[in-house]
Design an enzyme around this catalytic site. Structure first.
Site, short mmCIF file in Angstrom:
data_model
loop_
_atom_site.label_atom_id
_atom_site.label_comp_id
_atom_site.label_asym_id
_atom_site.label_seq_id
_atom_site.Cartn_x
_atom_site.Cartn_y
_atom_site.Cartn_z
N GLY A 32 50.93 49.52 55.59
CA GLY A 32 49.70 48.75 55.81
C GLY A 32 50.01 47.37 56.33
O GLY A 32 51.15 46.91 56.26
N PRO A 33 48.98 46.69 56.85
CA PRO A 33 49.20 45.36 57.40
C PRO A 33 49.66 44.38 56.32
O PRO A 33 49.44 44.63 55.13
CB PRO A 33 47.81 44.95 57.93
N GLY A 87 49.84 41.49 53.64
CA GLY A 87 48.83 40.84 52.79
C GLY A 87 47.80 41.77 52.19
O GLY A 87 46.82 41.33 51.60
N GLU A 89 31.66 54.04 67.31
CA GLU A 89 32.34 54.92 66.35
C GLU A 89 31.43 56.06 65.91
O GLU A 89 31.85 57.20 65.77
CB GLU A 89 32.84 54.13 65.13
P1 ADP Z 1 51.87 42.66 51.05
O1 ADP Z 1 53.02 43.03 50.18
O2 ADP Z 1 51.03 43.83 51.45
O3 ADP Z 1 52.21 41.81 52.22
P2 ADP Z 1 51.11 41.15 48.76
O4 ADP Z 1 51.07 42.20 47.73
O5 ADP Z 1 52.31 40.29 48.79
O6 ADP Z 1 50.88 41.77 50.18
O7 ADP Z 1 49.81 40.25 48.61
C1 ADP Z 1 49.82 38.86 48.71
C2 ADP Z 1 48.79 38.24 47.82
O8 ADP Z 1 47.47 38.59 48.26
C3 ADP Z 1 48.84 38.75 46.39
O9 ADP Z 1 49.69 37.97 45.62
C4 ADP Z 1 47.41 38.64 45.93
O10 ADP Z 1 47.11 37.35 45.45
C5 ADP Z 1 46.62 38.86 47.18
N1 ADP Z 1 46.14 40.25 47.32
C6 ADP Z 1 46.47 41.09 48.31
N2 ADP Z 1 45.85 42.27 48.16
C7 ADP Z 1 45.13 42.20 47.04
C8 ADP Z 1 44.27 43.12 46.36
N3 ADP Z 1 44.07 44.35 46.83
N4 ADP Z 1 43.70 42.72 45.23
C9 ADP Z 1 43.91 41.46 44.75
N5 ADP Z 1 44.69 40.56 45.35
C10 ADP Z 1 45.29 40.89 46.49
#
Ligand code: ADP
Length: 650
Positions: free
Chosen positions: A248-249, A251, A470
């Site tokens: 996934g993208p 964040g 869509e």
């Molecule tokens: P990725 O690993 O996908 O890049 P992260 O898990 O590091 O993303 O997410 C970064 C921050 O964004 C987390 O610490 C949290 O604060 C917030 N976040 C991202 N997705 C969610 C979610 N589904 N629910 C709650 N907070 C989220």
């Protein structure tokens, strides 16, 4: 007055003076000699300064031992005249020094040694290249012998071992400092695992903390359950996947989900980034992988989380020049993954936002054979994420998170967390006691302006066009016999420029397709543009990808499958290599003349045009339904299979 060492705080002109004083009291800091060697935890700890001290001592000893007693230094001419006068009767001829002694009673060497050690006088001179010197000595009956200036054993040791070693240490330290900026300890620590080991259940993250990713969570619950109660699975002989790839993208909460699995199962969590493995030296990454798995096996059950897997897992096929280090690291990872049984209790979670470039070997059974999509959240997901991050924030009465969720299509969890935090900061700056709606809206704007490239904030008109487009695809699919059922329709923008998408999944594996089915596929692809034309009376660039895919199908029908009128059952292109797969790198050969090329183009356009007309008619007859579903989609952003079926049937 007390002890002068115990100065009181105010007596120091500045903090710096006090620091110096404290350092002085502790026996360290600038101006104090560094410790020569130290003891830590009762163990002798090697110190670089120890070497320096040893060298100094040895040099001093050398100077002391080679000082040749009380030899009197005289000029060479005096030396010669002393031979002539009989004051020197014996000469030891060294390379750089001649030592002469007077009338004696024993062996010359013995005597010289005695002279040296007892400090008795002898004469020494620096020789001049004089070919007649030996003749002179013969003439006066001087006994002479060659003298080898041998250094004491200690000095020899120093010259041959200690000094080169010290030099090596100095260079090593210098180089490692230079190269070590990337990792603690530099190359001295290479191969050591940099992963941070989080104690049991220490991640502190639970599934409840991750919002809007329910489908992804469902897939991971099983993994968590296995780590918690492996007996249940072992008893029945079941195998849980060793590796799960979170796709996934950035964040969207992939790291959070991995942490939540560890947190819920209360198992240790090893976290590393793919880029941590790739080092300057070949073999370092591989040794890190080995080290990591060794530690993980000792701590099993546990979770290894590798972020940015693509940094090591890039496909080896499409890289022109190989990267040895990355390849070795990848191979080691594959070997380690194959090397433990799925019941060992080590589960590897990895995250990537570019699954397409991963090496196929990583995705084979027994490795990352399960993929979990962690997509951008839809409206309900965004609301849930906002709620989670809003828990500790004070809001004014006008704050409306629902409206904020609606205003942020395409935002990922990290962006939403940022919006809430940014709004709180803006409220503080404005001197408010709580966050108001205007702060939230301003925070969105700030985030969008700052992340313009990443997030598209789509204007309402474009959003409407996307929704109809869509729905056009989905409705055409629903109305086309033999078409794959619609799984999901969404207008949540995705990376790679897609503003929305319709997902169709086949109900069964298909290896053959009939002509009608291929035409049906073209219809569905054209459905998006047809819907746009019917509703808005104009077409947009949004259909570019659909059109190219529809054209490809039509072209293949004519050139590969022999489905045209004129070239029925005749292939016009060379076949593809069935073992290489269609990775876009294969060139097809053209086996036809110019005029046939023209015929193919005409035929493609004929097929596309007739199908487009057909789709316009098909959707034109269902305009109400098209409107209804599109409006629903605009409202909800995502429609799943069940909901879609209900909407179409009514
Ligand atoms: P990725 O690993 O996908 O890049 P992260 O898990 O590091 O993303 O997410 C970064 C921050 O964004 C987390 O610490 C949290 O604060 C917030 N976040 C991202 N997705 C969610 C979610 N589904 N629910 C709650 N907070 C989220």
């Amino acid at each position: 007055m007390g002890d002068f060492d115990d100065r009181n705080e105010s007596e120091f002109a500045s903090n710096k003076d006090k620091e110096k004083w404290d350092a002085h009291k502790k026996g360290s800091g600038p101006g104090m000699p560094p410790p020569i060697f130290s003891f830590k935890n009762g163990k002798f700890k090697f110190s670089f300064w120890y070497f320096i001290a040893a060298v100094m001592i040895l040099l001093f000893a050398n100077a002391f031992l080679t000082s040749s007693g009380e030899s009197q230094e005289i000029s060479f001419s005096t030396f010669k005249s002393m031979i002539e006068s009989g004051s020197i009767t014996e000469v030891l001829m060294g390379e750089s020094v001649y030592i002469g002694t007077g009338p004696h009673t024993g062996n010359a060497i013995q005597e010289t040694t005695t002279l040296l050690s007892t400090g008795k006088s002898s004469y020494k001179t620096v020789p001049v290249d004089d070919p007649n010197f030996v003749t002179l000595m013969d003439q006066y009956g001087v006994t002479y012998s060659a003298y080898k200036q041998s250094n004491p054993l200690l000095i020899q040791l120093l010259m041959s071992w200690v000094i080169p070693l010290v030099l090596f240490m100095v260079i090593w330290r210098f180089v490692s400092k230079r190269m070590g900026s990337g990792g603690a300890g530099g190359i001295i620590n290479f191969g050591k695992n940099k992963s941070q080991i989080v104690a049991e259940g220490d991640t502190g993250v639970l599934f409840d903390h991750v919002a809007g990713a329910d489908e992804s969570k469902e897939e991971l619950v099983e993994i968590m359950d296995f780590l918690k109660t492996p007996e249940k699975y072992k008893a029945i002989g079941g195998k849980v996947p060793k590796g799960v790839l979170l796709v996934g993208p950035p964040g969207t909460g992939k790291t959070m989900l991995a942490k939540a699995v560890a947190g819920e199962a209360k198992v240790p969590f090893f976290r590393l980034s793919g880029s941590d493995f790739v080092e300057m030296f070949v073999g370092v990454g591989a040794s890190r992988v080995r080290d990591l798995f060794k530690q993980a096996r000792e701590k099993a059950p546990c979770i290894i989380f590798i972020d940015e897997l693509d940094a090591i897992g890039k496909s080896r096929l499409n890289v022109a020049a190989g990267n040895d280090e990355r390849e070795q690291t990848l191979n080691q990872l594959l070997v380690e993954m194959d090397g433990f049984s799925s019941t060992a209790g080590v589960i590897i979670l990895a995250a990537t936002n570019r699954p397409g470039i991963l090496d196929p070997a990583l995705l084979r059974p027994g490795r990352f054979d399960r993929q979990v999509l962690v997509d951008r959240p839809d409206l309900a997901g965004r609301k849930a994420i906002l709620d989670i991050h809003a828990r500790d924030v004070k809001f004014g009465p006008d704050a409306n998170l629902e409206a904020i969720a609606q205003a942020t299509p395409g935002f990922v969890g990290a962006d939403l967390a940022n919006v809430i935090n940014e709004a709180a900061l803006l409220a503080v700056r404005a001197g408010r006691k709580a966050v108001h709606q205007e702060d939230l809206l301003e925070a969105i704007e700030k985030s969008v302006a700052g992340l313009k490239k990443k997030n598209k904030l789509i204007n309402p008109r474009e959003r409407k066009i996307v929704a109809y487009h869509e729905t056009g695809h989905a409705l055409t699919a629903a109305l086309t016999e033999g078409s794959d059922p619609v799984q999901k329709v969404t207008i949540v923008p995705r990376g790679m420029g897609a503003l929305g998408y319709t997902l169709q999944t086949p109900t069964e594996d298909r290896f053959l397709m009939s002509r009608e089915e291929l035409l049906g596929k073209i219809d569905v692809l054209l459905g998006g543009r047809a819907a746009e034309e019917l509703i808005f009376n104009e077409v947009s660039t949004g259909a570019a990808n659909d059109i190219s895919r529809a054209t490809d199908i039509a072209r293949s029908m004519i050139t590969e499958y022999g489905m045209s009128e004129k070239f029925k059952n005749m292939a016009l292109t060379g076949g593809k290599d069935p073992f290489l797969g269609n990775d876009g790198y294969q060139q097809q050969t053209r086996n036809y003349s110019e005029s046939t090329g023209e015929y193919i183009d005409d035929e493609i356009s004929k097929v596309i045009n007739t199908r487009y007309e057909k789709v316009l008619k098909l959707l034109g007859a269902k305009l109400e339904l098209l409107r209804k579903i599109s409006e629903h989609l605009l409202d909800k952003e995502t429609i799943d299979a069940k909901e879609f079926k209900e909407l179409v049937v009514v």
